[in-house]
Motif scaffolding. Structure first.
Motif, mmCIF file in Angstrom:
data_model
loop_
_atom_site.group_PDB
_atom_site.id
_atom_site.type_symbol
_atom_site.label_atom_id
_atom_site.label_comp_id
_atom_site.label_asym_id
_atom_site.label_seq_id
_atom_site.Cartn_x
_atom_site.Cartn_y
_atom_site.Cartn_z
ATOM 1 N N SER A 124 0.834 -1.205 0.000
ATOM 2 C CA SER A 124 0.000 0.000 0.000
ATOM 3 C C SER A 124 0.863 1.248 0.000
ATOM 4 O O SER A 124 0.360 2.352 -0.195
ATOM 5 C CB SER A 124 -0.914 0.008 1.233
ATOM 6 O OG SER A 124 -0.140 -0.070 2.429
ATOM 7 N N HIS A 125 2.180 1.058 0.209
ATOM 8 C CA HIS A 125 3.090 2.203 0.309
ATOM 9 C C HIS A 125 4.274 2.023 -0.638
ATOM 10 O O HIS A 125 4.103 1.711 -1.799
ATOM 11 C CB HIS A 125 3.509 2.406 1.761
ATOM 12 C CG HIS A 125 2.419 2.975 2.613
ATOM 13 N ND1 HIS A 125 1.243 2.294 2.872
ATOM 14 C CD2 HIS A 125 2.298 4.164 3.231
ATOM 15 C CE1 HIS A 125 0.451 3.050 3.624
ATOM 16 N NE2 HIS A 125 1.061 4.183 3.858
ATOM 17 N N GLY A 126 5.510 2.227 -0.142
ATOM 18 C CA GLY A 126 6.675 2.279 -1.013
ATOM 19 C C GLY A 126 6.855 1.067 -1.902
ATOM 20 O O GLY A 126 7.175 1.189 -3.087
ATOM 21 N N SER A 127 6.686 -0.125 -1.349
ATOM 22 C CA SER A 127 6.902 -1.332 -2.136
ATOM 23 C C SER A 127 5.918 -1.406 -3.298
ATOM 24 O O SER A 127 6.283 -1.796 -4.415
ATOM 25 C CB SER A 127 6.779 -2.577 -1.258
ATOM 26 O OG SER A 127 7.429 -3.688 -1.838
ATOM 27 N N GLY A 128 4.672 -1.019 -3.040
ATOM 28 C CA GLY A 128 3.667 -1.035 -4.097
ATOM 29 C C GLY A 128 3.951 -0.028 -5.199
ATOM 30 O O GLY A 128 3.597 -0.249 -6.368
ATOM 31 N N ILE A 129 4.588 1.084 -4.832
ATOM 32 C CA ILE A 129 4.944 2.073 -5.853
ATOM 33 C C ILE A 129 6.003 1.498 -6.780
ATOM 34 O O ILE A 129 5.952 1.668 -8.008
ATOM 35 C CB ILE A 129 5.435 3.379 -5.199
ATOM 36 C CG1 ILE A 129 4.330 3.982 -4.319
ATOM 37 C CG2 ILE A 129 5.862 4.392 -6.253
ATOM 38 C CD1 ILE A 129 4.809 5.113 -3.424
ATOM 39 N N ILE A 130 6.965 0.757 -6.219
ATOM 40 C CA ILE A 130 8.014 0.156 -7.041
ATOM 41 C C ILE A 130 7.460 -0.996 -7.879
ATOM 42 O O ILE A 130 8.056 -1.378 -8.894
ATOM 43 C CB ILE A 130 9.188 -0.283 -6.151
ATOM 44 C CG1 ILE A 130 9.805 0.953 -5.486
ATOM 45 C CG2 ILE A 130 10.257 -1.031 -6.938
ATOM 46 C CD1 ILE A 130 10.850 0.663 -4.426
ATOM 47 N N ALA A 131 6.290 -1.515 -7.504
ATOM 48 C CA ALA A 131 5.642 -2.523 -8.348
ATOM 49 C C ALA A 131 5.233 -1.941 -9.702
ATOM 50 O O ALA A 131 5.105 -2.685 -10.683
ATOM 51 C CB ALA A 131 4.412 -3.089 -7.634
ATOM 52 N N LEU A 132 5.046 -0.618 -9.765
ATOM 53 C CA LEU A 132 4.602 0.002 -11.019
ATOM 54 C C LEU A 132 5.671 -0.044 -12.109
ATOM 55 O O LEU A 132 5.375 -0.458 -13.238
ATOM 56 C CB LEU A 132 4.136 1.436 -10.756
ATOM 57 C CG LEU A 132 3.044 1.613 -9.688
ATOM 58 C CD1 LEU A 132 2.689 3.089 -9.529
ATOM 59 C CD2 LEU A 132 1.807 0.803 -10.029
ATOM 60 N N PRO A 133 6.922 0.378 -11.845
ATOM 61 C CA PRO A 133 7.944 0.200 -12.893
ATOM 62 C C PRO A 133 8.214 -1.261 -13.212
ATOM 63 O O PRO A 133 8.648 -1.591 -14.319
ATOM 64 C CB PRO A 133 9.189 0.890 -12.309
ATOM 65 C CG PRO A 133 8.924 1.078 -10.865
ATOM 66 C CD PRO A 133 7.443 1.160 -10.711
ATOM 67 N N THR A 134 7.955 -2.149 -12.259
ATOM 68 C CA THR A 134 8.109 -3.583 -12.524
ATOM 69 C C THR A 134 7.133 -4.015 -13.612
ATOM 70 O O THR A 134 7.496 -4.729 -14.553
ATOM 71 C CB THR A 134 7.875 -4.387 -11.235
ATOM 72 O OG1 THR A 134 8.766 -3.926 -10.216
ATOM 73 C CG2 THR A 134 8.112 -5.872 -11.464
ATOM 74 N N VAL A 135 5.889 -3.564 -13.505
ATOM 75 C CA VAL A 135 4.886 -3.869 -14.528
ATOM 76 C C VAL A 135 5.263 -3.211 -15.850
ATOM 77 O O VAL A 135 5.143 -3.823 -16.923
ATOM 78 C CB VAL A 135 3.485 -3.400 -14.070
ATOM 79 C CG1 VAL A 135 2.467 -3.529 -15.207
ATOM 80 C CG2 VAL A 135 3.023 -4.195 -12.859
ATOM 81 N N ALA A 136 5.713 -1.971 -15.780
ATOM 82 C CA ALA A 136 6.061 -1.242 -17.005
ATOM 83 C C ALA A 136 7.114 -1.975 -17.820
ATOM 84 O O ALA A 136 7.132 -1.882 -19.050
ATOM 85 C CB ALA A 136 6.538 0.165 -16.659
ATOM 86 N N ARG A 137 7.987 -2.709 -17.156
ATOM 87 C CA ARG A 137 9.043 -3.425 -17.851
ATOM 88 C C ARG A 137 8.690 -4.895 -18.117
ATOM 89 O O ARG A 137 9.524 -5.651 -18.623
ATOM 90 C CB ARG A 137 10.341 -3.333 -17.047
ATOM 91 C CG ARG A 137 11.096 -2.033 -17.307
ATOM 92 C CD ARG A 137 11.679 -2.051 -18.742
ATOM 93 N NE ARG A 137 12.107 -0.755 -19.189
ATOM 94 C CZ ARG A 137 13.263 -0.176 -18.857
ATOM 95 N NH1 ARG A 137 14.084 -0.774 -18.036
ATOM 96 N NH2 ARG A 137 13.572 0.996 -19.355
ATOM 97 N N GLY A 138 7.484 -5.311 -17.781
ATOM 98 C CA GLY A 138 7.120 -6.704 -18.000
ATOM 99 C C GLY A 138 7.917 -7.651 -17.133
ATOM 100 O O GLY A 138 8.195 -8.795 -17.517
ATOM 101 N N ALA A 139 8.296 -7.196 -15.937
ATOM 102 C CA ALA A 139 9.014 -8.034 -14.979
ATOM 103 C C ALA A 139 8.015 -8.703 -14.040
ATOM 104 O O ALA A 139 6.800 -8.533 -14.176
ATOM 105 C CB ALA A 139 10.031 -7.194 -14.211
ATOM 106 N N VAL A 140 8.520 -9.438 -13.061
ATOM 107 C CA VAL A 140 7.661 -10.224 -12.175
ATOM 108 C C VAL A 140 7.597 -9.578 -10.802
ATOM 109 O O VAL A 140 8.636 -9.326 -10.177
ATOM 110 C CB VAL A 140 8.195 -11.664 -12.028
ATOM 111 C CG1 VAL A 140 7.208 -12.508 -11.211
ATOM 112 C CG2 VAL A 140 8.475 -12.288 -13.376
ATOM 113 N N ASN A 141 6.400 -9.311 -10.322
ATOM 114 C CA ASN A 141 6.196 -8.875 -8.945
ATOM 115 C C ASN A 141 5.960 -10.116 -8.087
ATOM 116 O O ASN A 141 4.878 -10.721 -8.123
ATOM 117 C CB ASN A 141 4.993 -7.925 -8.843
ATOM 118 C CG ASN A 141 5.346 -6.505 -9.213
ATOM 119 O OD1 ASN A 141 6.222 -5.899 -8.609
ATOM 120 N ND2 ASN A 141 4.655 -5.947 -10.211
#
Length: 528
Positions: free
Chosen positions: A207-224
C-alpha cells in the motif's frame, strides 16, 4: 496516457510470462490484464463513474495489483489504506476520500462491524464470506469486464496516497497519471533499471513504497513476487530469493536490513542472483550500511521522498554507495543527490533559496510532485506555496548537490519506516479518564531509528502504569503508533501561551545524539 497502458503493453508483449507470484500462485500477464479489466468493469457496473474513489485495505497479495490496475483501467481513483491501521483509522480515510467502495481482507471484518456506523453507505467487498460485504470474487465476473482501458488525460487523478499532517489527521496526496508515469520512468532511470522478466520481490507493505516500485516492474514486464509470510522472516525471505532467483528486493525499511544482518547465516541460501535492494523511509547507521555492503555486496539503493513526491526527490545508486564507501567519503551519510527530472534546494523562513551548506527547509518541484491534497485547499496552499513542495524536512545541500537531512520542521516520528505523528497519539492518550495531560515524541532507538515515547501527567490522586497507556492506545490505533515506553511526571513545561514545550521535553532524551532524526553520539546516519 492512462497508466493502465503499461500493463496493456506488457500483456501484449509477454502474455504467458509470469506477472504476479505468491507462494504457489502464478498469474501470467494475460491473466493479470484480463483480471484487471474485469475488476474495472464490475466496479463501473455498480454505478461508479470516472473520478470516483475505490479504497482497499488488503494484506500483500496479487489482489492489490489487480485492484490498482482495475481502477486505472476504469478511470477510477484508487485509495490504498495501510493494512496495519485500526478500523476507525480506516473509516476516516474512507470517509475523507469519499470512497464509494471498500475492498478489504477478512481480518478487518470484526473491526468494521464494531464500527459499522462509520462505514454507512460504503459498498464493501471482502476476500471471504462476511456479513454486510459482497464476495471479492464478484469483481472478477468476466461478463462485465472492460474490453480496454478508458482514455485518460495526464492531469486526471488516479491515486490518493494518505499521509499524516501535523494535526495528525491524514491528508490525501493527489496523484495524476502524468505524475505516476514520471515516478515510474525516474525509478528506472536513476535507481534500478528493471529488465523484462526480472524477479522483483516485495517484503514490505504494497500500500506504500513497495507497491509504488511494483509500477515500474509492470512497465518493464518483470515479475512482482510477493512474500506470503505475515511478518518479516529473514530465513523465509532469503529462501525465496534462492528459489525464485530474485534479483531485486523492491523496498526495505532500514530496520529490516538490520534484522537481515543479525539473522543472516552465510551459505545457508544461494542469494547470488540478488543485484539490488532498495531502502528508504527511515535512518540507517553508516556502520550498519557498511556491514550490509560487506555482507551482501554493492547492491543497496537509497531513495528519499514522501507521499507528496513519491519515492522521488533524492537518491543514491548502488554504484554511488560503493564509491563513497571506498573513498571514506562523509557523503555516504547523506540522502543522495537530486533525481534526474526533479529540482530541489533549501529555503529560509521567508522561502528565499539558500546557498550550499546553509541549513533550511527542503523544497522540491517537478512533474513528480502532487498537484495538491484532496479536498484540503488550505493545506495545499501551505505545502505548495510559491510552486514548490515544502517537505517539512530541514537540512542542507552541499556543493555537489548531496542532501544532508538534520531535523524535521514537523514533529513526525519515523519508527521502523512508519510515519507516526505525535498529535494523533496524544489525542488518544488524553481520552484516558485518569490522564490530565501528555506529550509524545520520538526518541533514539538503535533498531527502530526512532521509538514513539509518551510523557504523561496523571490526574491528581491517580496512578497509572505504562502498560495501561500502551494497551489503551491499542484500542484506537495501529500497533506501530503505540508508545513503546511511557514516563510519568507531575507537570509539563509550557510557554507563556500555555502551549506544551514539546522540544524542551524531547531534547532531554536526545542529549548526546548527533541529530534529531537518529544515531548515537557522533554517529553519521543515512536518511531514506
Amino acid at each position: 496516457m492512462n497508466t493502465f497502458a503499461f500493463l496493456e503493453k506488457a500483456a501484449r508483449q509477454r502474455p504467458d510470462a509470469p506477472a504476479l507470484v505468491q507462494g504457489d500462485e502464478v498469474v501470467s500477464y494475460r491473466e493479470f490484464h484480463d483480471r484487471a479489466l474485469a475488476v474495472g468493469g464490475n466496479l463501473l457496473a455498480l454505478g461508479l463513474g470516472a473520478g470516483d474513489r475505490v479504497a482497499f485495505c488488503l494484506a500483500n497479495s496479487p489482489r492489490i495489483m489487480e485492484v490498482i490496475y482495475g481502477c486505472f483501467a476504469a478511470g477510477l481513483i484508487v485509495v490504498p489504506v495501510n493494512a496495519r491501521l485500526h478500523a476507525r483509522e480506516i473509516a476516516y480515510i474512507v470517509g475523507n476520500s469519499g470512497a464509494r467502495v471498500l475492498i478489504h481482507g477478512a481480518e478487518y471484518q470484526d473491526g468494521i462491524i464494531e464500527n459499522e456506523t462509520l462505514f454507512e453507505g460504503v459498498t464493501r467487498f471482502c476476500t471471504e464470506p462476511a456479513a454486510g460485504a459482497n464476495p471479492l470474487d464478484d469483481l472478477y465476473d468476466p461478463a462485465r469486464a472492460l474490453t480496454a482501458g478508458v482514455e485518460a488525460k495526464p492531469e486526471d487523478l488516479c491515486w490518493l496516497f494518505y499521509t499524516s499532517g501535523t494535526t495528525g489527521k491524514p491528508k490525501g496526496a493527489m496523484w495524476n497519471h502524468r505524475m505516476v508515469r514520471c515516478v515510474i520512468m525516474n525509478y528506472l532511470a536513476d535507481l534500478h533499471n528493471i529488465q523484462p522478466g526480472e524477479m522483483v520481490l516485495h517484503c514490505a507493505p504494497m500500500s506504500h513504497g513497495s507497491g509504488i516500485i511494483a509500477l515500474p516492474t509492470v512497465a518493464r514486464g518483470a515479475v512482482n513476487a510477493i512474500m506470503d509470510s505475515a511478518s518479516f522472516d529473514v530465513d523465509a525471505l532469503l529462501a525465496t530469493v534462492e528459489r525464485l532467483k530474485v534479483s531485486h528486493i523492491a523496498f526495505m525499511a532500514p530496520t529490516q536490513i538490520v534484522k537481515m544482518l543479525e539473522e543472516y547465516v552465510p551459505g545457508r541460501h544461494d542469494i547470488s542472483s540478488l543485484k539490488a535492494i532498495c531502502y528508504g523511509g527511515a535512518p540507517i547507521y553508516v556502520d550498519q550500511l557498511r556491514k550490509a555492503v560487506e555482507t551482501f555486496g554493492s547492491i543497496f539503493v537509497q531513495l528519499y521522498g514522501q507521499g507528496e513526491s513519491p519515492i522521488t526527490i533524492t537518491g543514491m545508486s548502488a554504484r554511488l554507495h560503493q564509491e563513497l564507501l571506498d573513498a571514506g567519503d562523509a557523503r555516504i551519510g547523506s540522502a543522495g543527490q537530486i533525481r534526474t527530472d526533479v529540482e530541489a534546494h533549501c529555503v529560509d523562513a521567508d522561502d528565499n533559496p539558500l546557498p550550499p551548506g546553509e541549513v533550511g527547509e527542503v523544497v522540491a518541484r517537478g512533474d513528480v510532485v502532487m498537484p495538491g491534497y484532496w479536498a484540503n485547499p488550505e493545506a495545499t496552499a501551505e505545502a505548495l506555496r510559491g510552486g514548490w513542495l515544502h517537505t517539512g524536512d530541514v537540512g542542507y545541500f552541499d556543493e555537489r548537490g548531496f542532501l544532508f537531512l538534520l531535523d524535521r520542521a514537523k514533529d513526525m516520528v519515523i519508527s521502523g519506516g512508519n510515519n507516526v505523528y505525535p498529535r494523533e497519539v496524544e489525542e488518544v492518550i488524553i481520552l484516558h479518564p485518569r490522564v490530565a495531560n501528555c506529550v509524545v515524541f520520538g526518541i533514539p532507538d538503535e533498531y527502530w531509528g526512532e521509538a514513539v515515547h509518551a510523557v504523561v501527567v496523571p490526574k491528581p490522586g491517580e496512578t497509572l502504569t505504562a502498560r495501561e497507556i500502551i494497551d489503551f492506545c491499542g484500542e484506537y490505533m495501529a500497533g506501530y503508533k503505540k508508545p513503546k515506553a511511557v514516563d510519568f511526571v507531575a507537570e509539563l513545561p509550557v510557554s507563556g501561551y500555555g502551549k506544551i514545550l514539546r522540544r524542551e521535553v524531547r531534547d532531554r532524551y536526545w542529549e548526546g545524539h548527533a541529530s534529531r532524526i537518529g544515531g548515537g553520539a557522533g554517529a553519521k546516519v543515512v536518511q531514506g
